[in-house]
Design a protein around this motif. Structure first.
Motif, PDB file in Angstrom:
ATOM      1  N   UNK A  87      48.178  41.524  40.926  1.00 28.31           N
ATOM      2  CA  UNK A  87      49.366  41.365  40.072  1.00 28.31           C
ATOM      3  C   UNK A  87      49.504  42.465  39.036  1.00 28.31           C
ATOM      4  N   UNK A  88      48.443  43.165  38.728  1.00 21.47           N
ATOM      5  CA  UNK A  88      48.502  44.204  37.705  1.00 21.47           C
ATOM      6  C   UNK A  88      48.141  43.693  36.325  1.00 21.47           C
ATOM      7  N   UNK A  89      48.765  42.612  35.895  1.00 22.48           N
ATOM      8  CA  UNK A  89      48.417  41.950  34.645  1.00 22.48           C
ATOM      9  C   UNK A  89      48.531  40.447  34.880  1.00 22.48           C
ATOM     10  N   UNK A  90      48.012  39.663  33.948  1.00 23.22           N
ATOM     11  CA  UNK A  90      48.162  38.207  34.042  1.00 23.22           C
ATOM     12  C   UNK A  90      49.277  37.749  33.106  1.00 23.22           C
ATOM     13  N   UNK A  91      49.765  36.554  33.360  1.00 19.92           N
ATOM     14  CA  UNK A  91      50.784  35.996  32.474  1.00 19.92           C
ATOM     15  C   UNK A  91      50.146  35.546  31.168  1.00 19.92           C
ATOM     16  N   UNK A  92      50.751  35.937  30.041  1.00 17.86           N
ATOM     17  CA  UNK A  92      50.328  35.432  28.730  1.00 17.86           C
ATOM     18  C   UNK A  92      51.574  35.109  27.912  1.00 17.86           C
ATOM     19  N   UNK A  93      51.497  34.013  27.196  1.00 19.53           N
ATOM     20  CA  UNK A  93      52.580  33.627  26.286  1.00 19.53           C
ATOM     21  C   UNK A  93      52.396  34.308  24.930  1.00 19.53           C
ATOM     22  N   UNK A  94      51.186  34.227  24.391  1.00 20.11           N
ATOM     23  CA  UNK A  94      50.871  34.792  23.073  1.00 20.11           C
ATOM     24  C   UNK A  94      49.576  35.566  23.222  1.00 20.11           C
ATOM     25  N   UNK A  95      49.653  36.892  23.268  1.00 22.56           N
ATOM     26  CA  UNK A  95      48.481  37.725  23.566  1.00 22.56           C
ATOM     27  C   UNK A  95      47.381  37.553  22.526  1.00 22.56           C
ATOM     28  N   UNK A  96      47.736  37.514  21.252  1.00 18.87           N
ATOM     29  CA  UNK A  96      46.717  37.429  20.199  1.00 18.87           C
ATOM     30  C   UNK A  96      45.940  36.120  20.285  1.00 18.87           C
ATOM     31  N   UNK A  97      46.645  35.015  20.499  1.00 13.03           N
ATOM     32  CA  UNK A  97      45.955  33.723  20.622  1.00 13.03           C
ATOM     33  C   UNK A  97      45.135  33.664  21.908  1.00 13.03           C
ATOM     34  N   UNK A  98      45.609  34.324  22.953  1.00 15.54           N
ATOM     35  CA  UNK A  98      44.854  34.358  24.201  1.00 15.54           C
ATOM     36  C   UNK A  98      43.530  35.096  24.018  1.00 15.54           C
TER      37      UNK A  98
END
Length: 205
Positions: A87-98
């Motif tokens: 996929x190249x990258x994963x799905x994230x809603x909020x990068x900092x919290x992830x």
């Protein structure tokens, strides 16, 4: 509460990502989970046989669950190397919290870990480091691309060309939203800025 809404109304997820009712091409099976009844809870409440651990970031209020015999279900907190390459990258809603959740995972001890998107394993430290490194590499790619002003779609195009990934319509919708999450995080850190130029929202370092 955020997770409960989408569990009960999964068909609304692509419309929220798109910002309107979605065209037919975006009506893909990845967005069509079966609706479930959900009861909101606070971590540590309501499950006498399970311990709950907040793991937000991939989605709004995602949690992991630990059984009494030390089996830890991670939900979507970790992604396998195979999927990241595909996929190249994963799905994230909020990068900092992830990222905070990934670091928190390093402190949680269990006999067995069960990620949704990676094999069951007894030690997840290497997989956590892989996911963190992948985020850092993606940040560096974005910052390099944005040395020249780009719109969001131009950034998505160049990023995935570099990653040698051909996006389908639904993946563009999903991972394009992730790129926005990266941009929000980078702007909060003072790494990128945006402005309107001839009715186009452009980003740069």
């Amino acid at each position: 509460a955020g997770e409960a809404f989408f569990l009960e109304n999964p068909s609304l997820l692509p419309e929220i990502l798109y910002g309107a009712p979605v065209p037919k091409a975006f009506q893909h099976r990845i967005f069509h989970a079966e609706a479930s009844r959900a009861k909101p809870f606070r971590p540590g409440e309501g499950f006498p046989c399970l311990s709950t651990y907040p793991l937000p970031g991939h989605s709004m209020d995602m949690c992991g669950f630990m059984t009494e015999d030390s089996v830890f279900f991670l939900a979507d907190a970790l992604i396998s190397e195979r999927i990241l390459k595909k996929q190249g990258i994963s799905y994230v809603w909020d990068l900092d919290r992830y990222v905070e959740s990934l670091h928190r995972l390093k402190t949680i001890r269990a006999a067995v870990y069960v990620p949704s998107h990676a094999p069951v394993q007894e030690d997840i430290r290497q997989l956590i480091d892989l996911n963190l490194q992948h985020i850092n590499d993606t940040v560096e790619r974005i910052l390099t691309i944005l040395k020249t002003q780009r719109t969001h779609e131009e950034l998505v195009e160049e990023l995935f060309v570099q990653l040698d990934v051909q996006l389908s319509d639904p993946l563009f919708l999903l991972l394009g939203a992730s790129v926005r999450g990266y941009l929000t995080s980078l702007e909060k850190r003072g790494k990128v800025s945006h402005r309107m130029v001839h009715n186009r929202l452009v980003w740069w370092t």
